[in-house]
Design a protein around this motif. Sequence first.
Motif, mmCIF file in Angstrom:
data_model
loop_
_atom_site.group_PDB
_atom_site.id
_atom_site.type_symbol
_atom_site.label_atom_id
_atom_site.label_comp_id
_atom_site.label_asym_id
_atom_site.label_seq_id
_atom_site.Cartn_x
_atom_site.Cartn_y
_atom_site.Cartn_z
ATOM 1 N N UNK A 21 12.653 -6.065 2.118
ATOM 2 C CA UNK A 21 11.444 -6.171 1.704
ATOM 3 C C UNK A 21 11.162 -5.828 0.081
ATOM 4 N N UNK A 22 12.057 -5.032 -0.416
ATOM 5 C CA UNK A 22 11.952 -4.758 -1.877
ATOM 6 C C UNK A 22 12.275 -5.863 -2.684
ATOM 7 N N UNK A 23 13.336 -6.516 -2.256
ATOM 8 C CA UNK A 23 13.511 -7.832 -2.845
ATOM 9 C C UNK A 23 12.519 -8.877 -2.946
ATOM 10 N N UNK A 24 11.827 -9.125 -1.577
ATOM 11 C CA UNK A 24 10.773 -10.031 -1.457
ATOM 12 C C UNK A 24 9.753 -9.804 -2.204
ATOM 13 N N UNK A 25 9.323 -8.469 -2.065
ATOM 14 C CA UNK A 25 7.840 -8.247 -2.605
ATOM 15 C C UNK A 25 7.957 -8.097 -4.452
ATOM 16 N N UNK A 32 20.066 -16.428 2.152
ATOM 17 C CA UNK A 32 19.533 -16.996 3.616
ATOM 18 C C UNK A 32 19.844 -16.430 4.639
ATOM 19 N N UNK A 33 21.148 -15.904 4.455
ATOM 20 C CA UNK A 33 21.735 -15.146 5.766
ATOM 21 C C UNK A 33 21.114 -13.875 5.780
ATOM 22 N N UNK A 34 20.667 -13.125 4.921
ATOM 23 C CA UNK A 34 20.074 -11.970 5.142
ATOM 24 C C UNK A 34 18.444 -12.101 5.369
ATOM 25 N N UNK A 35 17.988 -13.072 5.002
ATOM 26 C CA UNK A 35 16.659 -13.321 5.276
ATOM 27 C C UNK A 35 16.516 -13.420 7.020
ATOM 28 N N UNK A 36 17.593 -14.514 7.331
ATOM 29 C CA UNK A 36 17.656 -14.778 9.008
ATOM 30 C C UNK A 36 17.600 -13.459 9.539
ATOM 31 N N UNK A 37 18.601 -12.545 9.043
ATOM 32 C CA UNK A 37 18.836 -11.259 9.840
ATOM 33 C C UNK A 37 18.028 -10.561 9.882
ATOM 34 N N UNK A 63 3.110 1.940 4.765
ATOM 35 C CA UNK A 63 3.421 3.042 3.864
ATOM 36 C C UNK A 63 4.209 2.611 2.741
ATOM 37 N N UNK A 64 5.275 1.526 2.868
ATOM 38 C CA UNK A 64 6.307 1.047 1.769
ATOM 39 C C UNK A 64 5.283 0.356 0.596
ATOM 40 N N UNK A 65 4.331 -0.463 1.344
ATOM 41 C CA UNK A 65 3.575 -1.223 0.335
ATOM 42 C C UNK A 65 2.518 -0.420 -0.576
ATOM 43 N N UNK A 66 2.135 0.727 0.100
ATOM 44 C CA UNK A 66 1.395 1.787 -0.638
ATOM 45 C C UNK A 66 2.034 2.355 -1.604
ATOM 46 N N UNK A 102 6.523 -12.109 2.254
ATOM 47 C CA UNK A 102 6.695 -11.046 3.326
ATOM 48 C C UNK A 102 5.861 -11.376 4.438
ATOM 49 N N UNK A 103 4.629 -12.056 4.435
ATOM 50 C CA UNK A 103 3.852 -12.336 5.428
ATOM 51 C C UNK A 103 4.549 -13.401 6.392
ATOM 52 N N UNK A 104 5.410 -14.144 5.908
ATOM 53 C CA UNK A 104 6.540 -15.192 6.547
ATOM 54 C C UNK A 104 7.574 -14.420 7.251
ATOM 55 N N UNK A 105 8.027 -13.437 6.747
ATOM 56 C CA UNK A 105 9.057 -12.717 7.311
ATOM 57 C C UNK A 105 8.576 -11.921 8.582
ATOM 58 N N UNK A 106 7.500 -11.534 8.438
ATOM 59 C CA UNK A 106 6.774 -10.792 9.568
ATOM 60 C C UNK A 106 5.895 -11.594 10.465
ATOM 61 N N UNK A 107 6.420 -12.952 10.650
ATOM 62 C CA UNK A 107 5.997 -14.020 11.450
ATOM 63 C C UNK A 107 5.459 -13.540 12.845
#
Length: 762
Positions: A21-25, A32-37, A63-66, A102-107
């Motif tokens: 999440x830290x890298x995405x935000x 790609x492999x990390x994203x898939x995992x 909480x992380x986003x806050x 992030x929205x896509x990651x939490x699809x």
Amino acid sequence: MSLKPRRVDFNATWGAIKDTIKGVITLDHVARAVWNDRFSDVYSICVAHPEPMADRLYAETKQYLIDHVAKLLDKVQEDGEQYLVKNYFLYWSQYSVGSQYLHSLYLYLNQQHIKTQKLSDAEIIYGSSDSSGGEQMEIGELALDVWTRGMIVPLGSRLVKLLLEAIAQDRAQETLSIPIEAVRGTILSFVEVQGYRKKGQLQLYQVLFEEAFLDDSGEHFKRSAARLLQEKNVSLYMEKVKAKIEEELFRARRFLHHSSFPKVSHRCETHMVAEHLQFLYSECSNMVQQERRKDLSNMYDLLKSVQNAIVVLVDTVLDYIKTQGLAAIGNLQGENIHISFVENLLAVYKKYKELIKDVFKSDQNFMGALDKACSYVINHRPNQGRSPCRSPELLAKYCDTLLKKSSKGISETEVDEKLAESITIFKYIDDKDIFQKFYARMLAKRLIHQQTQSMDAEESMINRLKQACGYEFTSKLHRMFTDMSVSSDLNNKFNSFLKNDNIDLGINFGIYVLQAGAWPLGQAIVTPFALPQQLEKSVQKFEAFYHNRFNGRKLTWLHHLCQAELKLNHLKRTYVVTVQTFQMAILLLFENVDSLTCKDIKETLQLNNEQFYRHVVSLVDSKLLLADAEVSLDYQGMLQYYLWVFQELTPEVTLKLNMEYSNKRTKFRITAAVQKETPHEVEQTMNSVEEDRKMYLQAAIVRIMKSRKVLKHNLLIQEVYAQSKVSFAPSVQLIKKCIESLIDKQYIERTPHSSEEYSYVA
């Protein structure tokens, strides 16, 4: 990977997700492999066994986003106010894109867990009675909500202040202390953070920024208006205000959300136009009278957006067109007054229609003003309404002039164009029934005396009238055309009848059989006349032929409308002269004698004084006959000098053939008085219209009362007026007289309980 639910170590899995999440935000590189995992990890937590942990994942992510936004808040502020907007925009640009990833990651969490718990669109828009208010947002929405609460709420007022200062610098044409893209991006972020909402997407933008911006702009517009007003030049003021509005709209497109564009225009128009209307109106009349097109166009552009502000300009234009129209027809004189009247009115109409199209963009308010002005001018009654309106008569004469053979030097195309234009005037005439009467009389004369230039043009004009007023208005005109064609066929059959029976009339004889109800000729104008013996056989044979074919029909001979061709053989040259029936009869009396007294001619032909003197004078004036008293009058002077004629043409005056008569033309016409419209005929036409109106109104009243049975006085008058205004505008007094007449005739009666209510008598 296996899709079966399994046990999951939440802490370990969340730790891996948190790093990603830290890298995405922050838009850092994520393999790609990390994203898939991580995508799989989110799924695993949501379907974990024995108990899904989706709610816990949601809470940890929130909480992380806050915490992340709190850190960004410190970074945004660390460089001070000077870089506050720039830093905000920098981190917002990064965060807004990262939140989408992030929205896509939490699809899976969004679709299978959160969406099933969300309220429907209808519940959101129209409200829900059992909404708890604690529902979860999708992760993308959550990220934006966290940004709103953690960044915009604490910084909002400071950001807005700096943004307004930047816009003020732009207005002052100074170099902006903040990059333009940062200003625009920051302002639009107030919209974007609530873009996920079903309603109220602009609420934050409007409350936080737009209201303050509009108030600040309003003060700026007031100051600008005060400065421009000092120049005291309306033309210059309007130009600068227009330029200011354009400038502000351009600025709005650079910085603001599109929903603000009309509000900016409205605020500018309020403070620079609506609050200074009297200043603008002060020059309005001069602009219209001088037809200053550019100034009028500017004034129109400024006033049209201010509620009811344009009314004064419209009224000023209306009054001006009225004045110009009345001036164009005010002092017309001469024989061609009808031509000048119509063409002057059309010139005024065309001129101001073009002006309205060019200056006022054909605005319906101004087109309505043109219509009202034209209607006022065309239906104007001189001498404060005491004199009758002559427009219907003059327009009918104008059409008559165009349709007659006498219209020389003008092509058929031009005639057709002028007739088409005349309909413009016709549409504005209130008393269309008067026009119809005059037009019908003139059409009858053209047809009977074969003066029509083109039958196609005649039919085309009647069709135009039908389009303007309906079939009923032109039904009699169509029947007149039908009678002409039927008469032609009847003449052919009569000639065949004569040929079959070997009958020689001694003359060429042709007739028109006309329906009394269709032709405006009337029985009252049939004059006494003893038919010359040369015509007796022809008349008798035709009557026998006609009655044999049409039993029960009555023929009435209208000799005053007939004409004949006579061959003059008593002179050195042979002449063929076209004359009217009474003129022909007078000349035929001289076939065996050279002179006769007025008394002999009158007694032989049994003509009344009016017809006798009118036609004798025309023959004497043409020099075919000579009188031992000097008589020389043209037609125009004839009616004015009847008294003088009566005195000079006494019964004892002798008329004789002019044996020395000569003419350059061997075929000519003696002007027939009947073809001229006399004041007596005009009065007769107007009286006929008055009688027709009474009958029309009485019929309308009976129709209305028959359907309504009982009706109050005012409602009856309104309905009668509504039905009759297509043909004419009846006065209330005339309608009242018709009501009283119908009460006397026992068609209607006053109800017992009210004198202001009528009932139909069955």
